[in-house]
Design a protein around this motif. Sequence first.
Motif, PDB file in Angstrom:
ATOM      1  N   SER A 216       0.959   5.555 -12.203  1.00 11.54           N
ATOM      2  CA  SER A 216       1.888   4.563 -11.663  1.00 11.54           C
ATOM      3  C   SER A 216       2.773   5.181 -10.585  1.00 11.54           C
ATOM      4  CB  SER A 216       2.752   3.976 -12.785  1.00 11.54           C
ATOM      5  OG  SER A 216       3.510   4.987 -13.418  1.00 11.54           O
ATOM      6  N   ARG A 219       0.769   5.302  -7.497  1.00 18.61           N
ATOM      7  CA  ARG A 219       0.678   3.971  -6.896  1.00 18.61           C
ATOM      8  C   ARG A 219       1.953   3.627  -6.135  1.00 18.61           C
ATOM      9  NH1 ARG A 219      -1.983   1.128 -12.218  1.00 18.61           N
ATOM     10  NH2 ARG A 219      -4.185   1.496 -11.702  1.00 18.61           N
ATOM     11  N   ARG A 220       3.100   3.956  -6.718  1.00 18.32           N
ATOM     12  CA  ARG A 220       4.367   3.676  -6.037  1.00 18.32           C
ATOM     13  C   ARG A 220       4.456   4.451  -4.723  1.00 18.32           C
ATOM     14  NH1 ARG A 220       6.601   3.392 -11.333  1.00 18.32           N
ATOM     15  NH2 ARG A 220       7.022   5.631 -11.351  1.00 18.32           N
ATOM     16  N   THR A 222       1.960   5.463  -2.927  1.00 13.87           N
ATOM     17  CA  THR A 222       0.998   4.874  -1.994  1.00 13.87           C
ATOM     18  C   THR A 222       1.548   3.596  -1.373  1.00 13.87           C
ATOM     19  OG1 THR A 222      -0.825   5.786  -3.300  1.00 13.87           O
ATOM     20  CG2 THR A 222      -1.369   4.049  -1.736  1.00 13.87           C
ATOM     21  N   HIS A 223       2.186   2.750  -2.196  1.00 17.13           N
ATOM     22  CA  HIS A 223       2.782   1.518  -1.673  1.00 17.13           C
ATOM     23  C   HIS A 223       3.885   1.836  -0.658  1.00 17.13           C
ATOM     24  CE1 HIS A 223       0.754  -1.698  -3.768  1.00 17.13           C
ATOM     25  NE2 HIS A 223       0.904  -1.095  -4.939  1.00 17.13           N
ATOM     26  N   SER A 224       4.689   2.830  -0.955  1.00 20.83           N
ATOM     27  CA  SER A 224       5.765   3.198  -0.024  1.00 20.83           C
ATOM     28  C   SER A 224       5.191   3.722   1.287  1.00 20.83           C
ATOM     29  CB  SER A 224       6.665   4.261  -0.662  1.00 20.83           C
ATOM     30  OG  SER A 224       7.284   3.759  -1.823  1.00 20.83           O
ATOM     31  N   TRP A 226       2.328   2.810   2.581  1.00 15.17           N
ATOM     32  CA  TRP A 226       1.801   1.657   3.312  1.00 15.17           C
ATOM     33  C   TRP A 226       2.930   0.789   3.875  1.00 15.17           C
ATOM     34  CZ3 TRP A 226      -2.155   0.262   5.890  1.00 15.17           C
ATOM     35  CH2 TRP A 226      -2.344  -1.076   6.242  1.00 15.17           C
ATOM     36  N   ASP A 227       4.032   0.647   3.140  1.00 18.39           N
ATOM     37  CA  ASP A 227       5.170  -0.133   3.643  1.00 18.39           C
ATOM     38  C   ASP A 227       5.688   0.457   4.952  1.00 18.39           C
ATOM     39  OD1 ASP A 227       5.014  -1.837   1.508  1.00 18.39           O
ATOM     40  OD2 ASP A 227       6.619  -0.868   0.355  1.00 18.39           O
ATOM     41  N   GLU A 230       3.316  -0.667   7.684  1.00 16.86           N
ATOM     42  CA  GLU A 230       3.513  -2.080   8.027  1.00 16.86           C
ATOM     43  C   GLU A 230       4.803  -2.290   8.812  1.00 16.86           C
ATOM     44  OE1 GLU A 230       3.281  -4.615   4.628  1.00 16.86           O
ATOM     45  OE2 GLU A 230       1.131  -4.937   4.916  1.00 16.86           O
ATOM     46  N   ARG A 237      -0.328  -7.476   8.843  1.00 11.04           N
ATOM     47  CA  ARG A 237      -0.401  -8.441   7.740  1.00 11.04           C
ATOM     48  C   ARG A 237      -1.306  -9.627   8.069  1.00 11.04           C
ATOM     49  NH1 ARG A 237       3.872  -8.205   4.004  1.00 11.04           N
ATOM     50  NH2 ARG A 237       5.416  -6.574   4.422  1.00 11.04           N
TER      51      ARG A 237
END
Length: 352
Positions: A216, A219-220, A222-224, A226-227, A230, A237
């Motif tokens: 987890s 994953r966090r 990785t999301h950060s 990608w954010d 973006e 998007r």
Amino acid sequence: MERTVPHTASEEVELYLRTYYSLLRSSSDVQILTLEEAHSGMNSLLHPLARDEVPDMSAFLYSLLRLPDCIHQVRTVVMGQSLAVFVRGGYPDIESWHEVSAQARRRRCFFDGNNTLACVISSQSDIDDIVPNLTALQIEWEKLHNRIQFVPPNLDFDEAVRDPQKSQQVAEILRISLDDLERLRRVWGDQFSANLTHIRNFRPQFRIRLLNGSLSEYRRATHSWWDHIEAACPDLRSRPVYFVSSNTHSLVNLISGFALENRETLLHYLEKSDDLDLQTEWRDIQTSQVPSSQENFLYYLLKKYMQTPEGYGFRGVRREHEKSCGITRVDSEHYFDVDVQIIDLAKVRPAW
């Protein structure tokens, strides 16, 4: 920890992996010394002389290039998946440390200026890179430490490399070739004498620790990551995106043509450099003595040039050129050391 006698090369590698992953599950530091036996038992192609008394300079140099230059000052290497993991592990401010990097491996690393190196790892492959290289470095450092005691204490290493007779003397004492001594000098540059003196005075005692993380947490992170991408390119998007896993120099070299367009600048850098191997290879390419292409050579030379103080300022020129070719670079910041290039296919210049 399970220990069995290996019967095949693959079992020897498996034993090595089991050994250090078992030890890294501990919350305390792992002494690299405890991994040397399993490491040497692998009979690695990258470290064939691990058990030999003669220094394996290829393994030593390979490890040096994949670890930050400050590694000689380091005693403890701490690995973690994200900044949050480091905070929970008792390292709340690693971003205030000195950010350091290796010449041949991209990875976010921070040095506290004393003896601790923090490495932000993005996958298991990072562990499988750091641990063997740190172990190989310690084994070969120990060999050089033992041999260098026989070098006369009043001999200046910088002076020695400029004097053929003294160079031969140092190489013979260290039981390495003159070519390897010169390769070491090129890798260390103006720190050549200081680093050899440090090796003479200190035995290596590396320790390593893997901070407790989780899927987890990954994953966090990785999301950060990608954010951040973006935020730099919000229109991602609403558009189809193709993900291509590659080195950050491969596609852009082909699409932008930047290295080819700046051929004269790169060749001027090559002419002024003291890299005799590269100069020889370029001459051989021009006379068709080797199968390498001029384009591939210039791509590689651009990478080397960008790592120099002179070439660092050239990065802005490259960035603007790439923008004109539909390429946007997004540098990593707080998470994995994985930069991104966004290529707008509608803006690619077909001339390249």
